[in-house]
Design an enzyme around this catalytic site. Structure first.
Site, PDB file in Angstrom:
ATOM      1  N   ASP A  13      -7.760   2.075   0.745  1.00 24.26           N
ATOM      2  CA  ASP A  13      -6.464   1.864   1.413  1.00 24.26           C
ATOM      3  C   ASP A  13      -6.343   2.630   2.721  1.00 24.26           C
ATOM      4  OD1 ASP A  13      -5.685   0.476  -0.970  1.00 24.26           O
ATOM      5  OD2 ASP A  13      -5.221   2.425  -1.867  1.00 24.26           O
ATOM      6  N   LYS A  16      -8.513  -0.251   6.385  1.00 24.15           N
ATOM      7  CA  LYS A  16      -9.726  -0.992   6.761  1.00 24.15           C
ATOM      8  C   LYS A  16      -9.383  -2.363   7.305  1.00 24.15           C
ATOM      9  CE  LYS A  16     -11.724  -0.715   2.760  1.00 24.15           C
ATOM     10  NZ  LYS A  16     -10.838   0.259   2.129  1.00 24.15           N
ATOM     11  N   GLY A  17      -8.371  -2.993   6.699  1.00 22.02           N
ATOM     12  CA  GLY A  17      -8.017  -4.344   7.111  1.00 22.02           C
ATOM     13  C   GLY A  17      -7.744  -4.403   8.595  1.00 22.02           C
ATOM     14  N   GLY A  40      -7.400  -5.142  -1.184  1.00 19.38           N
ATOM     15  CA  GLY A  40      -6.302  -5.873  -0.547  1.00 19.38           C
ATOM     16  C   GLY A  40      -6.179  -5.405   0.874  1.00 19.38           C
ATOM     17  N   HIS A  41      -6.391  -6.310   1.815  1.00 15.85           N
ATOM     18  CA  HIS A  41      -6.311  -5.932   3.215  1.00 15.85           C
ATOM     19  C   HIS A  41      -5.088  -6.556   3.833  1.00 15.85           C
ATOM     20  CE1 HIS A  41      -9.919  -3.893   3.071  1.00 15.85           C
ATOM     21  NE2 HIS A  41     -10.759  -4.853   3.350  1.00 15.85           N
ATOM     22  N   GLN A 226     -12.657  -0.769  -1.133  1.00 14.59           N
ATOM     23  CA  GLN A 226     -12.259   0.540  -1.686  1.00 14.59           C
ATOM     24  C   GLN A 226     -12.751   1.664  -0.756  1.00 14.59           C
ATOM     25  OE1 GLN A 226     -13.681  -1.787  -4.186  1.00 14.59           O
ATOM     26  NE2 GLN A 226     -11.591  -2.420  -4.466  1.00 14.59           N
ATOM     27  N   ARG A 305       1.558  -0.810  -6.603  1.00 18.53           N
ATOM     28  CA  ARG A 305       1.705   0.512  -7.229  1.00 18.53           C
ATOM     29  C   ARG A 305       1.919   1.595  -6.183  1.00 18.53           C
ATOM     30  NH1 ARG A 305      -3.428   1.194 -11.148  1.00 18.53           N
ATOM     31  NH2 ARG A 305      -4.448   0.021  -9.507  1.00 18.53           N
ATOM     32  N   LEU A 334      -2.043   7.890  12.239  1.00 15.57           N
ATOM     33  CA  LEU A 334      -1.665   9.151  12.877  1.00 15.57           C
ATOM     34  C   LEU A 334      -0.157   9.179  13.114  1.00 15.57           C
ATOM     35  CD1 LEU A 334      -4.657   9.313  15.308  1.00 15.57           C
ATOM     36  CD2 LEU A 334      -3.961  11.238  13.860  1.00 15.57           C
ATOM     37  N   GLY A 416      -0.528   2.913  14.886  1.00 17.28           N
ATOM     38  CA  GLY A 416       0.501   1.996  14.389  1.00 17.28           C
ATOM     39  C   GLY A 416      -0.175   0.792  13.765  1.00 17.28           C
TER      40      GLY A 416
HETATM   41  P1  GDP Z   1      -6.920  -1.343   3.518  1.00 20.29           P
HETATM   42  O1  GDP Z   1      -7.122  -1.900   2.170  1.00 20.29           O
HETATM   43  O2  GDP Z   1      -7.842  -0.216   3.796  1.00 20.29           O
HETATM   44  O3  GDP Z   1      -6.877  -2.364   4.592  1.00 20.29           O
HETATM   45  O4  GDP Z   1      -5.520  -0.693   3.517  1.00 20.29           O
HETATM   46  P2  GDP Z   1      -4.097  -1.371   3.335  1.00 20.29           P
HETATM   47  O5  GDP Z   1      -4.140  -2.830   3.281  1.00 20.29           O
HETATM   48  O6  GDP Z   1      -3.405  -0.625   2.277  1.00 20.29           O
HETATM   49  O7  GDP Z   1      -3.525  -1.059   4.772  1.00 20.29           O
HETATM   50  C1  GDP Z   1      -2.764  -0.080   5.007  1.00 20.29           C
HETATM   51  C2  GDP Z   1      -1.448  -0.472   5.622  1.00 20.29           C
HETATM   52  O8  GDP Z   1      -1.315   0.363   6.725  1.00 20.29           O
HETATM   53  C3  GDP Z   1      -1.270  -1.875   6.148  1.00 20.29           C
HETATM   54  O9  GDP Z   1       0.071  -2.263   5.928  1.00 20.29           O
HETATM   55  C4  GDP Z   1      -1.512  -1.740   7.636  1.00 20.29           C
HETATM   56  O10 GDP Z   1      -0.795  -2.668   8.421  1.00 20.29           O
HETATM   57  C5  GDP Z   1      -1.028  -0.370   7.896  1.00 20.29           C
HETATM   58  N1  GDP Z   1      -1.688   0.370   8.958  1.00 20.29           N
HETATM   59  C6  GDP Z   1      -2.992   0.346   9.336  1.00 20.29           C
HETATM   60  N2  GDP Z   1      -3.202   1.224  10.333  1.00 20.29           N
HETATM   61  C7  GDP Z   1      -2.004   1.823  10.592  1.00 20.29           C
HETATM   62  C8  GDP Z   1      -1.570   2.823  11.486  1.00 20.29           C
HETATM   63  O11 GDP Z   1      -2.324   3.370  12.270  1.00 20.29           O
HETATM   64  N3  GDP Z   1      -0.251   3.183  11.416  1.00 20.29           N
HETATM   65  C9  GDP Z   1       0.624   2.620  10.558  1.00 20.29           C
HETATM   66  N4  GDP Z   1       1.879   3.027  10.557  1.00 20.29           N
HETATM   67  N5  GDP Z   1       0.252   1.661   9.685  1.00 20.29           N
HETATM   68  C10 GDP Z   1      -1.041   1.274   9.711  1.00 20.29           C
END
Ligand code: GDP
Length: 429
Positions: A13, A16-17, A40-41, A226, A305, A334, A416
């Site tokens: 989480d 990565k997405g 889940g991305h 993961q 969760r 950040l 962001g």
């Molecule tokens: P993944 O499985 O590694 O892709 O992680 P998630 O799907 O849980 O992604 C994390 C969430 O953080 C998503 O809703 C993204 O849009 C968001 N996100 C990713 N990079 C950033 C960031 O730099 N800042 C913020 N605020 N949100 C981010």
């Protein structure tokens, strides 16, 4: 340089997405090599949120090949639904998918078994915290040499034989659970024909496809699922996923050799989160943890969760850098830290303990307060930054500190969720 592996450097989480989506702009092939729809991305495309569970994040770019490798486990029902959803958003309309003949399938009985086992484990307070999608049981079938692979969909006799083996092994377990579920061989052979027909135009030898592309100088991005600390071999066993979540997993998970890998980037949040059970040295309980969870919207993309949250764990990150052979670090979220009144970072564990041992559950983090954060204006300036020079000095100091302690350069900073909120510090290819 034509191949880049991108892996989660923590417990998953890490964002990565988004990062893969940004990096995939330069790639001709984006391939996943492990895991299933337990990942889940979340992509934000033109202001719309799209969550993918199986298809790699590069699916946003028309013409970029999205590859599902042999190391994956694929639930055909979920796959069909996901492709339909992506196509309804105008993606994957140019036949951009490829599926390995060697990938294993998650069948309905794997899903049911996963749920029954988690229920039993939760009753005895012994939960791993799986996503109940059948991923673990499908990998178990694979290791037990009775797994059903994509290629078996085109060999009905072999499909039936494997299903009979699964039936012999698993029906007694369903019985012990008092469940009326059984491995329905005839039904699955019939459904198998339909799944096979649906995905036939995409299935191929993915290793050969990727190697040919590498030899032709194409740019390939391999997307991990993961995070390294959930790796079956090197993570916080037994609280791990059932596949390889480290960069080395690319080789068996795709069908190429280690010499084909040029760069390995690890993604880390500016803090740490973990979902499910298992050790988490910097976990913050109480209001601080809640503040971090709320600021970062830390709820699972797959299961919803709530995630446990804590400060950035440098010893764990350093360990992750070693087991992945990281050549670059991407730091995400950040901006979330900038919303908090104060920020700390774990620089060591008490008693000199190190990750990778069973002691991780009892280590106590040595925390340092990070100077310069907590300024109400910081988050606004950070979210607007598009170059390193525009990043406020305390945040730059934080990044330098991480790079220095982990011994890996920062190659990307994310400020962001939007794709534009990405500061690129090195060429991916
Ligand atoms: P993944 O499985 O590694 O892709 O992680 P998630 O799907 O849980 O992604 C994390 C969430 O953080 C998503 O809703 C993204 O849009 C968001 N996100 C990713 N990079 C950033 C960031 O730099 N800042 C913020 N605020 N949100 C981010």
């Amino acid at each position: 340089m034509s191949t880049l592996v991108v892996v989660g450097a923590q417990w998953g989480d890490e964002g990565k997405g988004k990062v893969v989506d940004v990096l995939a702009a330069d790639a001709q092939i984006v391939a996943r090599f492990a895991g299933g729809n337990n990942a889940g991305h979340t992509l934000v495309v033109d202001g719309k949120q799209i969550v993918t569970h199986l298809v790699p994040s590069g699916c946003h770019y028309p013409g970029t090949l999205c590859v599902l490798g042999a190391g994956m486990v694929i639930d055909p029902d979920v796959f069909q639904a996901e492709v339909a959803e992506l196509q309804s958003h105008g993606l994957l309309l140019r036949d951009e998918l490829r599926v390995s003949l060697g990938a294993h399938l998650i069948l309905p009985f794997h899903r049911v078994l996963d749920g029954l086992r988690e229920d039993r484990a939760s009753a005895s307070d012994n939960q791993i915290g799986t996503t109940r999608r059948g991923v673990g049981p499908a990998y178990e079938s694979k290791a037990a040499r009775r797994g059903i692979r994509v290629r078996d969909l085109y060999e009905p006799a072999r499909l039936r034989e494997r299903l009979e083996q699964c039936k012999a092994a698993l029906d007694p377990e369903f019985e012990r659970f008092g469940s009326s579920i059984r491995v329905e061989v005839d039904d699955l052979v019939e459904r198998g024909k339909r799944w096979g027909a649906w995905m036939e135009r995409w299935v191929c030898d993915v290793g050969a496809l990727c190697q040919t592309a590498i030899d032709s100088g194409h740019r390939l991005l391999f997307e991990g699922a993961q995070g390294a600390m959930l790796d079956l071999d090197h993570g916080t066993y037994p609280f791990v996923t059932s596949s390889s979540a480290t960069a080395g997993g690319v080789c068996p998970g795709i069908g190429i050799g280690p010499t084909a890998i040029h760069r390995v980037w690890g993604i880390t949040k500016a803090y740490t989160t973990r979902v499910g059970a298992g050790p988490f040295p910097t976990r913050l309980d109480g209001p601080q943890g809640k503040a971090l969870r709320d600021a970062g919207h830390e709820y699972g993309a797959t299961t919803g969760r709530p995630r446990d949250c804590g400060w950035l764990d440098l010893p764990a990150l350093k360990y992750s850098a070693r087991i992945n052979g990281l050549t670059g670090l991407c730091v995400t979220k950040l901006d979330v830290l900038a919303d908090l009144p104060e920020v700390e970072i774990c620089v060591a564990y008490e008693d000199g303990l190190v990750p990778g041992t069973d002691d991780l559950g009892r280590v106590r983090p040595v925390l340092e307060k990070v100077p310069g954060w907590g300024d109400p204006d910081l988050a606004r300036r950070l979210r607007a930054a598009r170059s390193l020079a525009e990043v406020p000095a305390p945040v730059r100091g934080y990044l330098d500190f991480i790079a220095d302690r982990v011994g890996v350069p920062i190659v990307l900073a994310s400020v962001g969720p939007g794709r534009a909120q990405t500061i690129s510090l090195a060429e991916p290819f």
